[in-house]
Design an enzyme around this catalytic site. Structure first.
Site, PDB file in Angstrom:
ATOM      1  N   GLY A 101       0.770  -1.233   0.000  1.00  0.00           N
ATOM      2  CA  GLY A 101       0.000   0.000   0.000  1.00  0.00           C
ATOM      3  C   GLY A 101       0.794   1.272   0.000  1.00  0.00           C
ATOM      4  N   GLU A 109      -5.868  -3.939  -4.403  1.00  0.00           N
ATOM      5  CA  GLU A 109      -4.929  -5.058  -4.391  1.00  0.00           C
ATOM      6  C   GLU A 109      -5.425  -6.180  -3.482  1.00  0.00           C
ATOM      7  OE1 GLU A 109      -0.693  -2.799  -5.344  1.00  0.00           O
ATOM      8  OE2 GLU A 109      -1.340  -3.057  -3.262  1.00  0.00           O
TER       9      GLU A 109
END
Length: 241
Positions: A101, A109
């Site tokens: 991230g 994701e």
């Protein structure tokens, strides 16, 4: 970035993971540098007649895949993926737990990874750590509305959130329209033990800990890639293309 300009270690990692992709698969396409190298390698194979369908984790990955001739789809059309190839910011050596991230796409994701039978992580050696949270910062995606209140709730639990800004000094906006708070923390405590705590905070959308999700981690070095699994390590040398 073209293939000639890529970091060799990242190239080895990406190539190793791409070797797991079979003709006709539906795969998740990760975001940022090493995952983008994997997408470019897949694009080369597609030009030679290899067929895959890609589900991107970010707008950038989608644009790159389309430009390379890779067929792009969505989880609505393909709710179960064969595998996903993605990068990571940290990989804990023993558990293969991840922090992701720092590139800003953690929510998408994680959704794509959760929809995949296998999650193949591609990194260079610098991303492998003995203890998750070694760099002392965790991305946390939050609702933009009243984000200051969410930050305050995090602070009360011992986190130290900082709003992520762009180069123009405005809040960084994720593909989902959210903000990111980069949270430092006391590294003496287990980061994994605090995952549930984060999910219970009103205003938090998702956090960057990917726990128990990685099937394999392909780690690129100067001359080869090694594949980390929970019980074994496989060395894979350079391939002739």
């Amino acid at each position: 970035m073209n293939l000639a300009e890529e970091n060799p270690a990242k190239r080895f990692a990406a190539q190793s993971a791409v070797e797991q992709v079979r003709h006709g698969m539906v795969i998740g396409l990760g975001s940022r540098s090493t995952a983008e190298i994997a997408i470019r390698i897949l694009g080369e194979k597609v030009k030679g007649g290899f067929q895959i369908v890609g589900v991107p984790t970010s707008h950038e990955s989608e644009e790159l895949a389309r430009s390379l001739g890779i067929q792009v789809s969505t989880l609505a059309e393909h709710p179960q993926l064969d595998l996903t190839i993605d990068g990571a910011d940290e990989v804990e050596l023993d558990s293969l737990d991840l922090i992701k991230g720092r590139g800003g796409a953690l929510l998408r994701e994680k959704i794509v990874a959760s929809s995949s039978r296998e999650l193949l992580i591609v990194v260079d050696e610098g991303k492998v750590v003995d203890r998750l949270g070694a760099r002392g910062e965790l991305p946390v995606e939050v609702v933009s509305f009243a984000w200051q209140s969410t930050a305050l709730r995090l602070e009360r639990l011992g986190w130290k959130p900082v709003l992520r800004l762009t180069a123009e000094e405005i809040p960084y906006l994720t593909d989902g329209g959210h903000y990111i708070l980069d949270c430092s923390f006391d590294t003496k405590s287990s980061l994994q033990s605090r995952a549930v705590e984060l999910h219970n905070i009103v205003g938090v959308v998702e956090h960057g800990m990917f726990l128990g999700m990685a099937t394999e981690v392909h780690v690129g070095g100067s001359t080869r890639a090694r594949i980390l699994q929970r019980s074994t390590t496989i060395n894979r040398g350079p391939r002739t293309r």
